[in-house]
Design a protein around this motif. Structure first.
Motif, PDB file in Angstrom:
ATOM      1  N   ARG A  64     -33.656  18.049  -3.400  1.00 11.19           N
ATOM      2  CA  ARG A  64     -33.247  18.986  -2.350  1.00 11.19           C
ATOM      3  C   ARG A  64     -32.807  20.310  -2.960  1.00 11.19           C
ATOM      4  O   ARG A  64     -33.151  21.385  -2.471  1.00 11.19           O
ATOM      5  CB  ARG A  64     -32.090  18.408  -1.533  1.00 11.19           C
ATOM      6  N   ARG A  65     -32.048  20.221  -4.045  1.00 18.98           N
ATOM      7  CA  ARG A  65     -31.566  21.425  -4.723  1.00 18.98           C
ATOM      8  C   ARG A  65     -32.727  22.240  -5.284  1.00 18.98           C
ATOM      9  O   ARG A  65     -32.717  23.481  -5.228  1.00 18.98           O
ATOM     10  CB  ARG A  65     -30.595  21.039  -5.842  1.00 18.98           C
ATOM     11  N   ALA A  66     -33.738  21.573  -5.811  1.00 15.09           N
ATOM     12  CA  ALA A  66     -34.900  22.279  -6.355  1.00 15.09           C
ATOM     13  C   ALA A  66     -35.623  23.062  -5.262  1.00 15.09           C
ATOM     14  O   ALA A  66     -36.025  24.217  -5.471  1.00 15.09           O
ATOM     15  CB  ALA A  66     -35.850  21.293  -7.028  1.00 15.09           C
ATOM     16  N   VAL A  67     -35.786  22.443  -4.099  1.00 10.34           N
ATOM     17  CA  VAL A  67     -36.440  23.135  -2.985  1.00 10.34           C
ATOM     18  C   VAL A  67     -35.569  24.307  -2.533  1.00 10.34           C
ATOM     19  O   VAL A  67     -36.057  25.419  -2.330  1.00 10.34           O
ATOM     20  CB  VAL A  67     -36.721  22.158  -1.818  1.00 10.34           C
ATOM     21  N   ARG A  68     -34.268  24.075  -2.416  1.00  9.29           N
ATOM     22  CA  ARG A  68     -33.340  25.133  -1.983  1.00  9.29           C
ATOM     23  C   ARG A  68     -33.360  26.299  -2.966  1.00  9.29           C
ATOM     24  O   ARG A  68     -33.433  27.459  -2.566  1.00  9.29           O
ATOM     25  CB  ARG A  68     -31.922  24.566  -1.864  1.00  9.29           C
ATOM     26  N   ASP A  69     -33.297  25.996  -4.251  1.00  7.25           N
ATOM     27  CA  ASP A  69     -33.298  27.046  -5.273  1.00  7.25           C
ATOM     28  C   ASP A  69     -34.598  27.846  -5.247  1.00  7.25           C
ATOM     29  O   ASP A  69     -34.583  29.061  -5.419  1.00  7.25           O
ATOM     30  CB  ASP A  69     -33.073  26.449  -6.662  1.00  7.25           C
ATOM     31  N   CYS A  70     -35.716  27.156  -5.023  1.00 10.35           N
ATOM     32  CA  CYS A  70     -37.013  27.836  -4.963  1.00 10.35           C
ATOM     33  C   CYS A  70     -37.062  28.776  -3.761  1.00 10.35           C
ATOM     34  O   CYS A  70     -37.493  29.925  -3.882  1.00 10.35           O
ATOM     35  CB  CYS A  70     -38.134  26.801  -4.901  1.00 10.35           C
ATOM     36  N   LEU A  71     -36.623  28.286  -2.610  1.00 11.63           N
ATOM     37  CA  LEU A  71     -36.605  29.141  -1.420  1.00 11.63           C
ATOM     38  C   LEU A  71     -35.716  30.364  -1.656  1.00 11.63           C
ATOM     39  O   LEU A  71     -36.115  31.498  -1.400  1.00 11.63           O
ATOM     40  CB  LEU A  71     -36.098  28.355  -0.205  1.00 11.63           C
ATOM     41  N   LYS A  72     -34.517  30.114  -2.156  1.00 21.25           N
ATOM     42  CA  LYS A  72     -33.548  31.192  -2.358  1.00 21.25           C
ATOM     43  C   LYS A  72     -34.063  32.240  -3.346  1.00 21.25           C
ATOM     44  O   LYS A  72     -33.937  33.447  -3.128  1.00 21.25           O
ATOM     45  CB  LYS A  72     -32.227  30.619  -2.858  1.00 21.25           C
ATOM     46  N   ALA A  73     -34.655  31.787  -4.434  1.00 18.78           N
ATOM     47  CA  ALA A  73     -35.143  32.701  -5.470  1.00 18.78           C
ATOM     48  C   ALA A  73     -36.320  33.542  -5.004  1.00 18.78           C
ATOM     49  O   ALA A  73     -36.573  34.620  -5.549  1.00 18.78           O
ATOM     50  CB  ALA A  73     -35.539  31.910  -6.708  1.00 18.78           C
ATOM     51  N   ASN A  74     -37.020  33.069  -3.980  1.00 19.21           N
ATOM     52  CA  ASN A  74     -38.242  33.754  -3.558  1.00 19.21           C
ATOM     53  C   ASN A  74     -38.169  34.341  -2.152  1.00 19.21           C
ATOM     54  O   ASN A  74     -39.192  34.736  -1.597  1.00 19.21           O
ATOM     55  CB  ASN A  74     -39.426  32.799  -3.682  1.00 19.21           C
ATOM     56  N   LEU A  75     -36.967  34.395  -1.590  1.00 22.39           N
ATOM     57  CA  LEU A  75     -36.817  35.061  -0.291  1.00 22.39           C
ATOM     58  C   LEU A  75     -37.178  36.527  -0.452  1.00 22.39           C
ATOM     59  O   LEU A  75     -36.843  37.149  -1.457  1.00 22.39           O
ATOM     60  CB  LEU A  75     -35.364  34.949   0.201  1.00 22.39           C
TER      61      LEU A  75
END
Length: 79
Positions: A64-75
């Protein structure tokens, strides 16, 4: 109208999600994630898993954290 005047472009965010984590969402799934984003990143993470048919409660915190971090980094940058 320039890109900065238009709605944000989430193309790179979804491309990174596909490239980095293997979640290559179809258009309907992308719309689900975009609809969830105003409710926060955690809601968007849940939407990613739901769009892919992944049982959210069975996912690990790290995943879950990996998906969240990916979304956040690429907003997309605002304004």
């Amino acid at each position: 109208m320039s890109q900065s005047d238009a709605t944000p472009d989430y193309t790179e965010m979804f491309a990174a999600l596909c490239r980095e984590l293997g979640y290559c969402l179809h258009e309907k799934g992308e719309k689900r994630v975009l609809a969830a984003l105003p409710n926060g990143l955690d809601a968007a993470v849940r939407a990613v898993f739901e769009a892919e048919g992944v049982d959210f409660p069975s996912t690990t915190g790290d995943h879950r954290r990996a998906v969240r971090d990916c979304l956040k980094a690429n907003l997309p940058a605002e304004g």
